[in-house]
Design a protein around this motif. Structure first.
Motif, PDB file in Angstrom:
ATOM      1  N   ILE A   1       1.108  -1.470  -0.070  1.00  0.00           N
ATOM      2  CA  ILE A   1      -0.032   0.027   0.547  1.00  0.00           C
ATOM      3  C   ILE A   1       1.375   1.186  -0.252  1.00  0.00           C
ATOM      4  O   ILE A   1       1.899   1.216   0.885  1.00  0.00           O
ATOM      5  CB  ILE A   1      -1.295  -0.038   1.020  1.00  0.00           C
ATOM      6  N   THR A   2       0.418   2.710  -0.884  1.00  0.00           N
ATOM      7  CA  THR A   2       0.935   3.458  -0.577  1.00  0.00           C
ATOM      8  C   THR A   2      -0.053   4.703  -0.366  1.00  0.00           C
ATOM      9  O   THR A   2      -1.124   4.236  -0.672  1.00  0.00           O
ATOM     10  CB  THR A   2       1.981   3.789  -2.293  1.00  0.00           C
ATOM     11  N   ARG A   3       0.196   5.916   0.410  1.00  0.00           N
ATOM     12  CA  ARG A   3      -0.715   6.590  -0.044  1.00  0.00           C
ATOM     13  C   ARG A   3       0.283   8.073   0.561  1.00  0.00           C
ATOM     14  O   ARG A   3       0.984   8.057  -0.140  1.00  0.00           O
ATOM     15  CB  ARG A   3      -0.440   6.455   2.640  1.00  0.00           C
ATOM     16  N   SER A   4      -1.137   8.738   0.136  1.00  0.00           N
ATOM     17  CA  SER A   4      -0.677  10.170  -0.379  1.00  0.00           C
ATOM     18  C   SER A   4      -2.074  11.113   0.885  1.00  0.00           C
ATOM     19  O   SER A   4      -3.184  10.456   0.832  1.00  0.00           O
ATOM     20  CB  SER A   4      -1.098  10.164  -1.992  1.00  0.00           C
ATOM     21  N   TRP A   5      -1.484  12.789   0.614  1.00  0.00           N
ATOM     22  CA  TRP A   5      -2.674  12.955   1.213  1.00  0.00           C
ATOM     23  C   TRP A   5      -2.487  14.234   1.126  1.00  0.00           C
ATOM     24  O   TRP A   5      -1.786  15.291  -0.339  1.00  0.00           O
ATOM     25  CB  TRP A   5      -1.845  13.326   3.094  1.00  0.00           C
ATOM     26  N   HIS A   6      -4.377  14.421   0.390  1.00  0.00           N
ATOM     27  CA  HIS A   6      -4.476  16.520  -0.369  1.00  0.00           C
ATOM     28  C   HIS A   6      -5.237  16.509   1.114  1.00  0.00           C
ATOM     29  O   HIS A   6      -6.660  16.404   1.682  1.00  0.00           O
ATOM     30  CB  HIS A   6      -5.431  15.241  -1.201  1.00  0.00           C
ATOM     31  N   TYR A   7      -5.222  17.911   0.842  1.00  0.00           N
ATOM     32  CA  TYR A   7      -6.361  19.458   1.624  1.00  0.00           C
ATOM     33  C   TYR A   7      -6.401  19.861   0.024  1.00  0.00           C
ATOM     34  O   TYR A   7      -6.159  20.971  -0.789  1.00  0.00           O
ATOM     35  CB  TYR A   7      -5.180  19.990   2.237  1.00  0.00           C
ATOM     36  N   LEU A   8      -7.835  20.403  -0.299  1.00  0.00           N
ATOM     37  CA  LEU A   8      -8.434  20.284  -0.838  1.00  0.00           C
ATOM     38  C   LEU A   8      -9.411  22.111  -0.658  1.00  0.00           C
ATOM     39  O   LEU A   8      -9.870  21.754   0.834  1.00  0.00           O
ATOM     40  CB  LEU A   8      -9.748  19.966  -1.667  1.00  0.00           C
ATOM     41  N   VAL A   9      -8.734  22.839  -1.171  1.00  0.00           N
ATOM     42  CA  VAL A   9      -9.916  24.551  -0.067  1.00  0.00           C
ATOM     43  C   VAL A   9     -11.396  24.308  -0.558  1.00  0.00           C
ATOM     44  O   VAL A   9     -12.076  25.130   0.251  1.00  0.00           O
ATOM     45  CB  VAL A   9      -9.065  25.839  -1.123  1.00  0.00           C
ATOM     46  N   HIS A  10     -11.794  24.329  -2.077  1.00  0.00           N
ATOM     47  CA  HIS A  10     -13.043  23.915  -2.370  1.00  0.00           C
ATOM     48  C   HIS A  10     -13.756  23.346  -1.385  1.00  0.00           C
ATOM     49  O   HIS A  10     -13.725  22.039  -1.467  1.00  0.00           O
ATOM     50  CB  HIS A  10     -13.551  23.940  -3.228  1.00  0.00           C
ATOM     51  N   PRO A  11     -14.775  23.506  -0.184  1.00  0.00           N
ATOM     52  CA  PRO A  11     -16.168  23.025   0.515  1.00  0.00           C
ATOM     53  C   PRO A  11     -16.807  21.384  -0.237  1.00  0.00           C
ATOM     54  O   PRO A  11     -16.321  20.776  -0.183  1.00  0.00           O
ATOM     55  CB  PRO A  11     -16.308  23.374   0.982  1.00  0.00           C
ATOM     56  N   GLY A  12     -16.641  21.867  -1.541  1.00  0.00           N
ATOM     57  CA  GLY A  12     -18.091  20.914  -2.377  1.00  0.00           C
ATOM     58  C   GLY A  12     -17.162  20.173  -2.809  1.00  0.00           C
ATOM     59  O   GLY A  12     -17.225  18.718  -2.753  1.00  0.00           O
ATOM     60  N   LEU A  13     -15.740  20.485  -3.885  1.00  0.00           N
ATOM     61  CA  LEU A  13     -14.790  19.584  -4.481  1.00  0.00           C
ATOM     62  C   LEU A  13     -14.308  18.330  -3.046  1.00  0.00           C
ATOM     63  O   LEU A  13     -14.175  17.441  -3.603  1.00  0.00           O
ATOM     64  CB  LEU A  13     -13.587  20.227  -5.071  1.00  0.00           C
ATOM     65  N   ARG A  14     -14.200  19.750  -1.948  1.00  0.00           N
ATOM     66  CA  ARG A  14     -13.420  18.397  -0.870  1.00  0.00           C
ATOM     67  C   ARG A  14     -14.165  17.362  -0.366  1.00  0.00           C
ATOM     68  O   ARG A  14     -13.773  16.042  -0.637  1.00  0.00           O
ATOM     69  CB  ARG A  14     -12.986  19.704   0.298  1.00  0.00           C
ATOM     70  N   ALA A  15     -15.406  18.280  -0.596  1.00  0.00           N
ATOM     71  CA  ALA A  15     -16.892  16.855   0.122  1.00  0.00           C
ATOM     72  C   ALA A  15     -16.570  15.544  -1.106  1.00  0.00           C
ATOM     73  O   ALA A  15     -17.388  14.613  -0.418  1.00  0.00           O
ATOM     74  CB  ALA A  15     -18.041  17.210   0.147  1.00  0.00           C
ATOM     75  N   ALA A  16     -16.818  15.875  -2.218  1.00  0.00           N
ATOM     76  CA  ALA A  16     -16.746  15.288  -3.587  1.00  0.00           C
ATOM     77  C   ALA A  16     -15.506  13.788  -3.389  1.00  0.00           C
ATOM     78  O   ALA A  16     -15.704  13.189  -3.463  1.00  0.00           O
ATOM     79  CB  ALA A  16     -17.133  16.238  -4.711  1.00  0.00           C
ATOM     80  N   VAL A  17     -14.140  15.172  -3.638  1.00  0.00           N
ATOM     81  CA  VAL A  17     -13.102  14.176  -3.489  1.00  0.00           C
ATOM     82  C   VAL A  17     -13.231  12.858  -1.995  1.00  0.00           C
ATOM     83  O   VAL A  17     -12.868  12.072  -2.421  1.00  0.00           O
ATOM     84  CB  VAL A  17     -12.237  15.134  -3.835  1.00  0.00           C
ATOM     85  N   GLY A  18     -13.635  13.202  -1.072  1.00  0.00           N
ATOM     86  CA  GLY A  18     -13.718  12.214   0.211  1.00  0.00           C
ATOM     87  C   GLY A  18     -14.605  11.564   0.094  1.00  0.00           C
ATOM     88  O   GLY A  18     -14.386  10.596  -0.005  1.00  0.00           O
ATOM     89  N   ASP A  19     -15.991  11.707  -0.546  1.00  0.00           N
ATOM     90  CA  ASP A  19     -16.533  10.353  -0.544  1.00  0.00           C
ATOM     91  C   ASP A  19     -15.818   9.560  -1.738  1.00  0.00           C
ATOM     92  O   ASP A  19     -16.493   8.369  -1.537  1.00  0.00           O
ATOM     93  CB  ASP A  19     -18.039  11.092  -1.643  1.00  0.00           C
ATOM     94  N   PHE A  20     -15.283   9.944  -2.363  1.00  0.00           N
ATOM     95  CA  PHE A  20     -14.660   9.276  -3.684  1.00  0.00           C
ATOM     96  C   PHE A  20     -14.051   8.046  -3.281  1.00  0.00           C
ATOM     97  O   PHE A  20     -13.858   7.048  -3.166  1.00  0.00           O
ATOM     98  CB  PHE A  20     -14.242  10.146  -4.811  1.00  0.00           C
ATOM     99  N   LEU A  21     -12.602   8.929  -2.548  1.00  0.00           N
ATOM    100  CA  LEU A  21     -11.474   8.168  -1.713  1.00  0.00           C
ATOM    101  C   LEU A  21     -12.068   6.607  -0.745  1.00  0.00           C
ATOM    102  O   LEU A  21     -11.339   6.129  -0.517  1.00  0.00           O
ATOM    103  CB  LEU A  21     -10.734   9.404  -1.481  1.00  0.00           C
ATOM    104  N   GLN A  22     -13.386   7.034  -0.056  1.00  0.00           N
ATOM    105  CA  GLN A  22     -14.112   6.370   0.780  1.00  0.00           C
ATOM    106  C   GLN A  22     -14.248   4.876  -0.408  1.00  0.00           C
ATOM    107  O   GLN A  22     -13.889   3.736   0.204  1.00  0.00           O
ATOM    108  CB  GLN A  22     -14.779   6.946   1.717  1.00  0.00           C
ATOM    109  N   GLN A  23     -14.588   4.978  -1.204  1.00  0.00           N
ATOM    110  CA  GLN A  23     -15.002   3.916  -1.894  1.00  0.00           C
ATOM    111  C   GLN A  23     -13.750   3.498  -3.170  1.00  0.00           C
ATOM    112  O   GLN A  23     -13.351   2.260  -2.782  1.00  0.00           O
ATOM    113  CB  GLN A  23     -16.255   4.609  -3.378  1.00  0.00           C
ATOM    114  N   GLU A  24     -12.839   4.315  -3.519  1.00  0.00           N
ATOM    115  CA  GLU A  24     -11.704   3.599  -3.786  1.00  0.00           C
ATOM    116  C   GLU A  24     -10.584   3.398  -2.671  1.00  0.00           C
ATOM    117  O   GLU A  24     -10.035   1.493  -3.405  1.00  0.00           O
ATOM    118  CB  GLU A  24     -10.814   4.939  -4.173  1.00  0.00           C
TER     119      GLU A  24
END
Length: 375
Positions: A331-354
């Protein structure tokens, strides 16, 4: 303590930068990162603008640092966020520029928070607080090591992403045959056949350290490296001068294997080495030879790692074909801090599934390993 933005690593003494490294991994050394800059492989119009963040004490000595780049695209990162950028484009949200804490063109796990960890986290917090004002969409840390993961996990605003690579692990093998003895009979025969096919073509291998290649041989190394991009109609990331600069600044960390036919080089694999591991980075061939890629990039590296007593061999990103040759999923890991709240929420949902999908993929990949059940 004052914080400095360093656009050229040459502004920091090599010994001061290297003193911040928890382990002397070659990709984080001043010699490697400054060679990228001084050769023009990053900076200029490449879309990789160095903006290293350094916290210094009253005497001007660095106490913490982040190897940081301002990116205007997502090439050369190996943590793929093109879909995120596309969503932003269609929604009228600016995704570029963004900030990336990583080693350019090198998907190798390692330290990203250099020096004093508390101070490095302070640097991160200051950067994230200032992203919107600077017009940057986010801050990304790629291929982090476990200590950084522990500090970032659960921290407000940070999203974790996992991926999968395939690494070879040395379990005290005496030689390649000892390693191969742990395979099932069918897989063992397959590897032997591949190696025999290369020998039958009259190909021999010559391992060199960085100081043992002259400029003509570096020309050949670069021609092979660049050809892997040209065949895909892409420009290579690295310039020719990068290899000469690196050979001058850290020759002891370089390993190049030349594949020769009739004494003439026909292919090469370029690797870096430290006390624990061998890191296969670049490969190239100027003519087609059956099974030569597997021998040059994988089997030769395993031979070298065993002979040098190294604990692991990281032969590069991706590549399911490594599984049947004994490279195991990690397993490799990366970390992401996104400014736009809508983008952050959408990416967060995607990453849980991924995340769940990657774990399932790794579990399935383990079933493809060639090892006997009792080994």
């Amino acid at each position: 303590m004052p914080i400095q933005t360093v656009p050229h690593l040459a502004e920091i003494a090599p010994h001061q930068w290297d003193a911040l490294l928890p382990v002397p991994q070659p990709f984080l050394r001043h010699a490697f990162l400054s060679s990228l800059e001084d050769s023009g492989s990053v900076g200029g119009s490449t879309g990789w603008q160095p903006q290293h963040q350094v916290l210094v004490d009253a005497s001007g000595t660095p106490q913490a640092a982040l190897p940081l780049y301002r990116k205007s695209h997502s090439y050369g990162e190996y943590v793929f966020d093109w879909a995120w950028a596309d969503v932003c484009h269609r929604a009228g949200i600016l995704y570029y520029p963004k900030l990336l804490c990583a080693v350019p063109f090198s998907p190798v796990t390692g330290a990203r928070l250099l020096g004093n960890r508390e101070s490095a986290m302070e640097l991160l917090d200051l950067l994230t607080a200032d992203l919107a004002e600077r017009g940057q969409s986010g801050l990304h840390l790629n291929f982090t090591e476990p200590d950084a993961d522990a500090l970032l996990r659960g921290r407000d605003g940070w999203l974790e992403r996992i991926g999968c690579q395939f690494h070879w692990h040395n379990r005290g093998y005496r030689d390649f045959q000892d390693f191969l003895d742990g395979f099932t009979s069918r897989k063992r025969k397959q590897v032997r056949k591949e190696r025999e096919q290369v020998v039958a073509q009259g190909i021999e291998f010559d391992w060199r350290e960085g100081h043992q290649l002259d400029e003509a041989e570096w020309d050949f190394v670069y021609a092979c490296y660049a050809n892997t991009y040209h065949v895909r109609e892409r420009a290579p990331y690295l310039t020719r001068s990068f290899f000469s600069l690196l050979a001058e600044r850290m020759p002891e960390a370089i390993r190049v294997v030349l594949a020769k036919q009739g004494g003439r080089p026909v292919a090469m694999a370029f690797s870096l080495i430290d006390a624990q591991g061998l890191y296969g980075r670049y490969w190239g061939c100027l003519a087609e030879f059956d099974r030569l890629h597997f021998e040059t990039c994988f089997y030769q590296g395993i031979d070298q790692a065993i002979a040098a007593g190294l604990s692991r061999f990281d032969a590069g990103a991706q590549g399911e074909h490594k599984l049947i040759r004994g490279f195991e999923p990690v397993i490799t890991r990366s970390w992401h801090y996104l400014v736009h709240p809508g983008l952050r929420a959408a990416v967060g949902d995607f990453l849980q599934q991924e995340h769940q999908g990657v774990l399932r993929y790794i579990e399935a990949a383990r079933d493809a390993l060639p090892y006997r059940q009792d080994s």
